[in-house]
Design a protein around this motif. Structure first.
Motif, PDB file in Angstrom:
ATOM      1  N   ALA A  39     -11.020   3.917  -5.343  1.00  0.00           N
ATOM      2  CA  ALA A  39     -10.770   3.798  -3.900  1.00  0.00           C
ATOM      3  C   ALA A  39      -9.598   4.692  -3.514  1.00  0.00           C
ATOM      4  O   ALA A  39      -8.805   5.117  -4.358  1.00  0.00           O
ATOM      5  N   HIS A  40      -9.483   4.959  -2.233  1.00  0.00           N
ATOM      6  CA  HIS A  40      -8.467   5.845  -1.671  1.00  0.00           C
ATOM      7  C   HIS A  40      -7.879   5.159  -0.447  1.00  0.00           C
ATOM      8  O   HIS A  40      -8.602   4.505   0.302  1.00  0.00           O
ATOM      9  N   ASP A  41      -6.562   5.284  -0.253  1.00  0.00           N
ATOM     10  CA  ASP A  41      -5.984   4.816   1.005  1.00  0.00           C
ATOM     11  C   ASP A  41      -5.176   5.929   1.648  1.00  0.00           C
ATOM     12  O   ASP A  41      -4.826   6.906   0.995  1.00  0.00           O
ATOM     13  N   ARG A  52     -11.670   5.165   1.962  1.00  0.00           N
ATOM     14  CA  ARG A  52     -12.786   5.804   1.248  1.00  0.00           C
ATOM     15  C   ARG A  52     -12.884   5.211  -0.151  1.00  0.00           C
ATOM     16  O   ARG A  52     -11.916   4.737  -0.711  1.00  0.00           O
ATOM     17  N   TRP A  53     -14.118   5.250  -0.696  1.00  0.00           N
ATOM     18  CA  TRP A  53     -14.278   5.084  -2.138  1.00  0.00           C
ATOM     19  C   TRP A  53     -15.217   6.163  -2.645  1.00  0.00           C
ATOM     20  O   TRP A  53     -16.050   6.675  -1.916  1.00  0.00           O
ATOM     21  N   GLU A  59      -2.806  -2.174   6.774  1.00  0.00           N
ATOM     22  CA  GLU A  59      -1.733  -2.416   7.743  1.00  0.00           C
ATOM     23  C   GLU A  59      -1.959  -1.619   9.021  1.00  0.00           C
ATOM     24  O   GLU A  59      -1.043  -1.005   9.537  1.00  0.00           O
ATOM     25  N   GLY A  60      -3.171  -1.599   9.495  1.00  0.00           N
ATOM     26  CA  GLY A  60      -3.464  -0.868  10.722  1.00  0.00           C
ATOM     27  C   GLY A  60      -3.975   0.535  10.426  1.00  0.00           C
ATOM     28  O   GLY A  60      -4.263   0.903   9.292  1.00  0.00           O
ATOM     29  N   HIS A  86     -12.456   2.335   9.544  1.00  0.00           N
ATOM     30  CA  HIS A  86     -11.451   1.520  10.228  1.00  0.00           C
ATOM     31  C   HIS A  86     -10.765   0.591   9.229  1.00  0.00           C
ATOM     32  O   HIS A  86     -11.287   0.345   8.145  1.00  0.00           O
ATOM     33  N   PRO A  87      -9.594   0.052   9.600  1.00  0.00           N
ATOM     34  CA  PRO A  87      -8.913  -0.903   8.719  1.00  0.00           C
ATOM     35  C   PRO A  87      -9.697  -2.211   8.613  1.00  0.00           C
ATOM     36  O   PRO A  87     -10.449  -2.573   9.519  1.00  0.00           O
TER      37      PRO A  87
END
Length: 122
Positions: free
Chosen positions: A104-106, A59-60, A51-52, A77-78
């Motif tokens: 994965a990481h957000d 990252r993973w 979402e931007g 980047h997104p």
């Protein structure tokens, strides 16, 4: 009064910018190719409703089965218009590592989505 509160809360949950909608970043596929004696190329596919710049999969990680981080791929980047997306990383692994876990990481939730365990090809 209660029905107004319910309507307001439902409207909040449906807002496109709500971090609740994007959820956690999920690893949905991993391919591992041996490229040298102890060197492997990991191609990891991640799904996340980016979402931007404030909420995206950033990252993973490649972890051994004890949870030690063996390497990470930073996502700069997104990927709002490319879902799911695949990125690769080449990494030297200790010879005793036979299996790894990819997560994965957000930027909002951190880690916690679906992970994949893969056996390292010999």
């Amino acid at each position: 009064m209660r029905s107004i509160f319910t309507l307001v809360m439902c409207g909040f949950l449906l807002m496109p910018s709500s971090p609740l909608l994007a959820g956690e970043a999920d690893v949905i596929d991993v391919k591992v190719v041996k490229v040298d004696a102890d060197v492997y190329r990991f191609s990891v596919t991640v799904r996340h409703t980016d979402e931007g710049w404030d909420h995206y999969a950033d990252r993973w990680d490649i972890l051994d089965m004890d949870g030690n981080n063996l390497g990470s791929r930073v996502l700069m980047h997104p990927h709002e218009d490319e879902q799911p997306f695949t990125r690769s990383k080449t990494l030297s692994l200790p010879m005793q590592v036979k299996k790894v876990r990819i997560r994965a990481h957000d930027k909002v939730h951190g880690v916690g989505g679906a992970e994949v365990v893969v056996i390292i090809p010999q």
